[in-house]
Motif scaffolding. Sequence first.
Motif, short mmCIF file in Angstrom:
data_model
loop_
_atom_site.label_atom_id
_atom_site.label_comp_id
_atom_site.label_asym_id
_atom_site.label_seq_id
_atom_site.Cartn_x
_atom_site.Cartn_y
_atom_site.Cartn_z
N GLY A 1 -6.90 1.08 -15.13
CA GLY A 1 -5.90 1.49 -16.10
C GLY A 1 -5.19 2.79 -15.77
N LEU A 2 -5.69 3.53 -14.80
CA LEU A 2 -5.09 4.79 -14.40
C LEU A 2 -4.55 4.64 -12.97
CD1 LEU A 2 -7.98 7.07 -15.70
CD2 LEU A 2 -5.72 6.80 -16.77
N ASP A 3 -3.23 4.63 -12.85
CA ASP A 3 -2.61 4.32 -11.56
C ASP A 3 -3.04 5.28 -10.46
OD1 ASP A 3 -1.32 2.13 -12.56
OD2 ASP A 3 0.60 3.15 -12.90
N SER A 4 -3.17 6.56 -10.80
CA SER A 4 -3.52 7.53 -9.76
C SER A 4 -4.93 7.28 -9.24
CB SER A 4 -3.41 8.96 -10.32
OG SER A 4 -4.33 9.16 -11.39
N VAL A 5 -5.86 6.96 -10.13
CA VAL A 5 -7.24 6.69 -9.73
C VAL A 5 -7.31 5.38 -8.95
CG1 VAL A 5 -9.59 6.24 -10.54
CG2 VAL A 5 -8.20 8.01 -11.64
N LYS A 6 -6.58 4.40 -9.42
CA LYS A 6 -6.55 3.10 -8.74
C LYS A 6 -6.06 3.26 -7.30
CE LYS A 6 -4.47 -1.52 -9.13
NZ LYS A 6 -3.57 -2.38 -9.95
N TYR A 7 -4.97 3.98 -7.12
CA TYR A 7 -4.39 4.18 -5.79
C TYR A 7 -5.36 4.98 -4.91
CZ TYR A 7 -1.18 5.66 -2.11
OH TYR A 7 -0.59 5.90 -0.89
N ALA A 8 -5.91 6.05 -5.46
CA ALA A 8 -6.83 6.88 -4.68
C ALA A 8 -8.09 6.11 -4.28
CB ALA A 8 -7.21 8.14 -5.47
N SER A 9 -8.56 5.24 -5.16
CA SER A 9 -9.72 4.42 -4.83
C SER A 9 -9.39 3.48 -3.67
CB SER A 9 -10.16 3.62 -6.06
OG SER A 9 -11.28 2.82 -5.76
N GLU A 10 -8.21 2.89 -3.70
CA GLU A 10 -7.77 2.04 -2.58
C GLU A 10 -7.76 2.84 -1.29
OE1 GLU A 10 -4.77 -0.83 -5.23
OE2 GLU A 10 -3.98 0.82 -4.01
N GLU A 11 -7.31 4.09 -1.37
CA GLU A 11 -7.24 4.93 -0.18
C GLU A 11 -8.62 5.27 0.35
OE1 GLU A 11 -4.33 6.22 1.63
OE2 GLU A 11 -3.82 4.33 0.61
N THR A 12 -9.60 5.46 -0.53
CA THR A 12 -10.95 5.76 -0.03
C THR A 12 -11.55 4.55 0.69
OG1 THR A 12 -12.00 5.20 -2.17
CG2 THR A 12 -11.41 7.50 -1.79
#
Length: 491
Positions: free
Chosen positions: A260-271
């Motif tokens: 639900g949080l785009d920034s966390v979602k994107y950062a998780s994909e990056e990790t």
Amino acid sequence: MSNRLKEYGSQVLNDYIQYRPTSSSIKPVHVANGLFRLVSGESYTVDALNEWIIRWKQGKEVNPATEIRDKYNDAFDDNGFDDDEINMLRYYLNIIFNADNAAFPSANNTVLTISSKTQVRGSVALEAGLHSFLYRILTTEVNGQASPCLELIKEFLENENDDLSRIAAPLTKFAKKKAHDQTAKTDLPMLSGVELRLRSSFDKLAENEMFSGNKLLTLERIILFGCFAIINHLSSKVLDLSSEFPVDDRVPILIDADGGLDSVKYASEETLVVAKLLIERFFEKGLEEILSLENYDTFTHEEMLVRINDLRLEESSRRTSNREEEEEKRKSYRALYLGYFEQLQDPFEAFIKASRFKLFADEYDTDPSTFISTFGGRIALLAPRAQGGKRKRYSPDPLIMEILLLTILEPGRGLTLSQFGQELWNRYGIIFGANPEADYEKLTNWKVTQNTPGDLAGDLAKNAEKIADTLISMGYGKRYADGVTFISLRG
């Protein structure tokens, strides 16, 4: 790929990771089968159970009820079953014992849901040596002791009083037993780094499970954690092998609570992208160690090109070959090397990267970084769960979160959410925002925050609250009036 380079690849896999995660078809049940076979020292034929479960092959009935009745008459009581009753029973047996969809019309490659030693079968190719890696982690002595996980698994596999084992009993009595070597190796290297941390987690999980009273859930937790351990080891081992990383650094795994949080979602994909890159570096480190023994690290650019031209490129294990194909492979190899050399201006490093790429492109069905995407989805560590083109991120099922919690906490010892977050980082590199500023700094150090949209620092704190809510709803947490959340085992 040349035979010599195949040997290099084999050495890397054997010496550095002890398993071959090079198929996208590997499932948790394959890991369970191999590990349980090593622990119990026994395997059984699964033909009878398999024939009941598999009724169709390419739309045609291969094991009709009439044949089942004749062949397995001893499995019925005096009242018997009619065809419809047999087929209905087979339908339910398929749901129960083929939960991972790893059963086939031929029992040669079938691996079924395992509730006791009688469902453990001989080895299949898709085990890929994963079980041997886990078995080594569990059998290597730490403080003079093997892991308590071993005795716990063996005890539960011997116990057939659970519902699933009783259901299978009329058919497993047809199975033939085979003994397997359980000889413990005495020359195993001491565990260190990520392997020692994973062993500590297995031990803590076993201690917490010894009095659970739920055999099936305990076996499931051990195997799911074993699958997580394989992924964590693959992405983290290079930190132990390379001097460029601080000893207390970890590969970040950013857990996204719900997307639900785009920034966390994107950062998780990056990790997850970071993890895949470090898996590639893991294999490159192995190649570097091996090829240095043959002085490849002393070759000039021109000498490296001559070496590539002189290599005998044999047919790939997955393709037929002729002289024209061999030359095409050589051109591809040379082009890869030249491309990397143009970027790096280092002949040895360029050769390492080109060789790693060719090994996995030509010799295996998939590469380890692709493996963790599919395998991670199967154990519900990554989302979306299904295979496909969407970018995956770390968003574990609550069961995985529960298992991770059981590998860290002790009965009677509670942790604040902040302390729990620090423990997860120290053990696995897991971040979820429990310490927002420190977590943001860790992500920045790994260059994850550079292109992240929105307010990642603020959203990390919100993400932690969502994780806390989940743990509280599961009975593992309590939030007090001052806003502090404590995480502890259920009493």
